[in-house]
Write an enzyme that holds these catalytic residues in place. Structure first.
Site, PDB file in Angstrom:
ATOM      1  N   ALA A  92      -8.646   9.273  21.091  1.00  0.00           N
ATOM      2  CA  ALA A  92      -7.842   8.205  20.492  1.00  0.00           C
ATOM      3  C   ALA A  92      -8.673   6.960  20.238  1.00  0.00           C
ATOM      4  CB  ALA A  92      -6.668   7.859  21.402  1.00  0.00           C
ATOM      5  N   GLU A  93      -8.726   6.535  18.977  1.00  0.00           N
ATOM      6  CA  GLU A  93      -9.371   5.261  18.602  1.00  0.00           C
ATOM      7  C   GLU A  93      -8.277   4.365  18.071  1.00  0.00           C
ATOM      8  OE1 GLU A  93     -10.190   2.354  16.673  1.00  0.00           O
ATOM      9  OE2 GLU A  93     -11.026   3.615  15.085  1.00  0.00           O
ATOM     10  N   LEU A  94      -7.994   3.280  18.803  1.00  0.00           N
ATOM     11  CA  LEU A  94      -6.764   2.524  18.571  1.00  0.00           C
ATOM     12  C   LEU A  94      -6.978   1.081  18.143  1.00  0.00           C
ATOM     13  CD1 LEU A  94      -4.875   3.879  21.712  1.00  0.00           C
ATOM     14  CD2 LEU A  94      -5.103   4.916  19.445  1.00  0.00           C
TER      15      LEU A  94
END
EC number: 1.2.1.3
Length: 606
Positions: free
Chosen positions: A317-319
């Site tokens: 996950a890159e948020l």
């Protein structure tokens, strides 16, 4: 792999050098040996297999609209149809309709990718490099068309597209071509005294079919980036593209598939789907998906992780972030103009819609006023438009939120020196523009210092002092930890204190965003997500990491055998325990005495 140099040639060269006295001339006989060895090496070099050059393939050109139809109130949702309406955010120009994928269509796409991956998994690294090399050639030969398509669908300028779509894609392809095999080649791992007869190897094997759910801010790179890594790792891939950039994604997919076809591989290996949010769960919980890369917001990431947990699918996950760019007291005044240029580019590129864009400028008191005086006229001079300095935002959905964040900060004492509101472009009234904003005297407790803006807003904050402690007190926030940048003198001890103290996944020193430009692992911590893409870590994350332990001397019949005291049924628990203790002492006892004692314990209790 190139042919190995025969040992006889190396012996010839060594003999010739040994026969030459130090400071003297090489005898004629030695020269003859050298020349014969070099000639043989030249023949070897010519005969060595070479990597295949790129194939210049062609695909159908992008389907640009033949007529300019401007929508009055553009939106991707239109009443009366489930189709996605595609339009240009910079002008409101209608681009067409795209039918969203259904669960049945997603199933077919995944099945097709699996069928193609079964063959692709058998390819060599050299064959995979050949495909990526041709893809790189296509990107380099067709930069302008790719940029035009990306700009039309996302609203960015051509310069922003060249940097954010082309340059980083070319770098990722080149890095993978040069270093990908090294990252995925099987590795020997050390053994220990007790297991000295074993040989240990780690293999990086394909997972099968992986998925990527990517954002709209860089429609070409965000699509092709996960594909490059997935293909080189031997996987098939299904990319769920954003509804906001569905139009361009169709053509970008054909760019990638063209490289596969040109080398005789099945284009079904790469699948792209676009769907409304309510259908996306079908991808994220699909039992035939082995890994998910998600690029997006925190709220959506939680839903993706919850959905993926049903099938125990690992998620990267890159948020996004609230990246701080720090200007230390040790920064030279003569370097401030360069730094200001960097701050401008880092804040306003892609209209601020950049996951590692500069969201906060944290300045030491020594440079705070100078920075504001230099930044103010620059920000006020920025022009808006598709061919100007700053392009459009993807939609007008965030305008009210951004205006409220700015207004709330001003009410609490921040000074608004430029912008702060939406902009009605006189030539493009249906475009989505927000005035480039400069907000100073922002405090850490203000909402705009804690929430990701993802827009063209420059926030400037003053640290209480130039100490590392006070700088970090402003720079580190609990909700995000993606990237950051620090400007200062390398001779200043505060610089390294700040670099080490930053709670972030990436830090650029005296630069901005350079970690991704050299394919270092990309990702953050805390609210900015987990896992890494890019670099060796990114490639290996798309593999089944298989550990294999084998007998080193199998040809001598050396195998693991269970000693009599340890065999079931255990003849004597006390004796068996003393025997096992002896084994532990031999293997791990610190000092020769304990190891010898362990041997004695083994012999007495055998």
């Amino acid at each position: 792999m190139a042919a190995e140099i025969p040992r006889s040639l190396l012996v010839q060269l060594r003999t010739a050098l040994e026969d030459t006295p130090i400071g003297g001339y090489m005898p004629e006989s030695s020269w003859a040996l050298v020349w014969s060895a070099l000639a043989a090496l030249a023949v070897l070099y010519i005969a060595s297999p070479r990597e295949d050059g790129p194939i210049r393939y062609t695909i159908s050109p992008a389907n640009f609209p033949k007529e300019e139809k401007i929508l009055e109130n553009p939106s991707i949702k239109v009443s009366g149809t489930s189709a996605i309406q595609c339009y240009a955010p910079a002008t409101g120009q209608f681009l067409g309709f795209v039918n969203p994928s259904t669960p049945e269509g997603i199933d077919r796409a995944i099945d097709q990718a699996h069928a193609a991956q079964a063959e692709w998994a058998k390819t060599t690294f050299r064959q995979r490099r050949a495909v990526l090399r041709s893809l790189l050639q296509y990107v380099l030969d067709n930069q302008e068309e790719i940029c035009k398509v990306a700009c039309l669908d996302s609203g960015k300028t051509m310069v922003d597209a060249q940097l954010g779509e082309i340059l980083v894609t070319a770098e990722k392809l080149q890095w993978t071509l040069k270093h990908g095999e090294k990252a995925l080649r099987s590795e020997s791992r050390p053994t220990n005294l007790l297991m000295a007869y074993k040989r240990n190897t780690v293999y990086y094997e394909p997972l099968g079919v992986v998925a990527a759910l990517v954002s709209w801010n860089y429609p070409f790179h965000n699509l092709i980036g996960p594909v490059i890594s997935a293909l080189f790792a031997g996987n098939g891939i299904v990319v769920k593209v954003s509804e906001q950039t569905a139009w361009s994604s169709q053509w970008f997919t054909s760019v990638i598939r063209g490289a596969l076809v040109s080398h005789g591989h099945n284009p079904a290996l790469v699948q792209t789907v676009v769907c409304w949010p309510q259908t996306a769960n079908h991808i994220t919980s699909h039992p035939k998906i082995s890994h998910i890369t998600f690029i997006g917001s925190q709220p959506v990431a939680k839903k993706v992780a919850e959905s993926a947990s049903k099938a125990l699918i690992p998620v990267l996950a890159e948020l996004g972030g609230k990246d701080a760019s720090i200007v230390l007291a040790s920064t030279s005044k003569s370097d401030l103009p360069r730094i200001v240029n960097t701050l401008m580019r880092g804040t306003f590129q892609a209209s601020g819609q950049n996951c590692i864009g500069i969201e906060r400028i944290v300045a030491a008191p020594e440079h705070y006023d100078s920075l504001i005086s230099m930044l103010t006229p620059r920000v006020r001079a920025l022009r808006l438009g598709p061919t100007a300095d700053v392009g459009a935002m993807i939609s007008d959905n965030a305008f009210a939120r951004l205006e409220n964040l700015v207004a709330d900060a001003v009410r609490q004492g921040a000074r608004l020196l430029a912008g702060g509101k939406r902009y009605s472009h006189p030539e493009h009234p249906s475009g989505h523009y927000f005035v480039p904003t400069l907000l100073v005297d922002v405090r850490p407790d203000m909402a705009i210092a804690q929430e990701e803006c993802f827009g063209p807003i420059m926030v400037v904050m003053r640290a209480a002092s130039s100490s590392a402690q006070d700088i970090l007190a402003v720079a580190n926030i609990p909700n995000f930890g993606l990237g950051s940048s620090v400007f200062g003198s390398e001779w200043d001890g505060t610089l390294q204190q700040v670099v080490k103290g930053l709670k972030a996944g990436m830090v650029a020193v005296n630069d901005f965003g350079c970690t991704y430009a050299v394919q270092l692992p990309f990702g953050g911590m805390g609210g900015s997500g987990y896992g890494r893409f890019a670099g060796e870590e990114g490639l290996r994350g798309l593999c089944n990491i298989k550990a294999v332990c084998e007998d080193r001397f199998y040809w001598l019949g050396v195998r693991t055998a269970i000693p009599r005291p340890m065999q079931y049924p255990v003849p004597d628990q006390e004796q068996s325990w003393r025997f096992a203790r002896g084994v532990v002492e031999v293997g791990y006892g610190m000092g020769l005495g304990r190891k010898v004692g362990g041997v004695v314990g083994i012999l007495r209790n055998s």
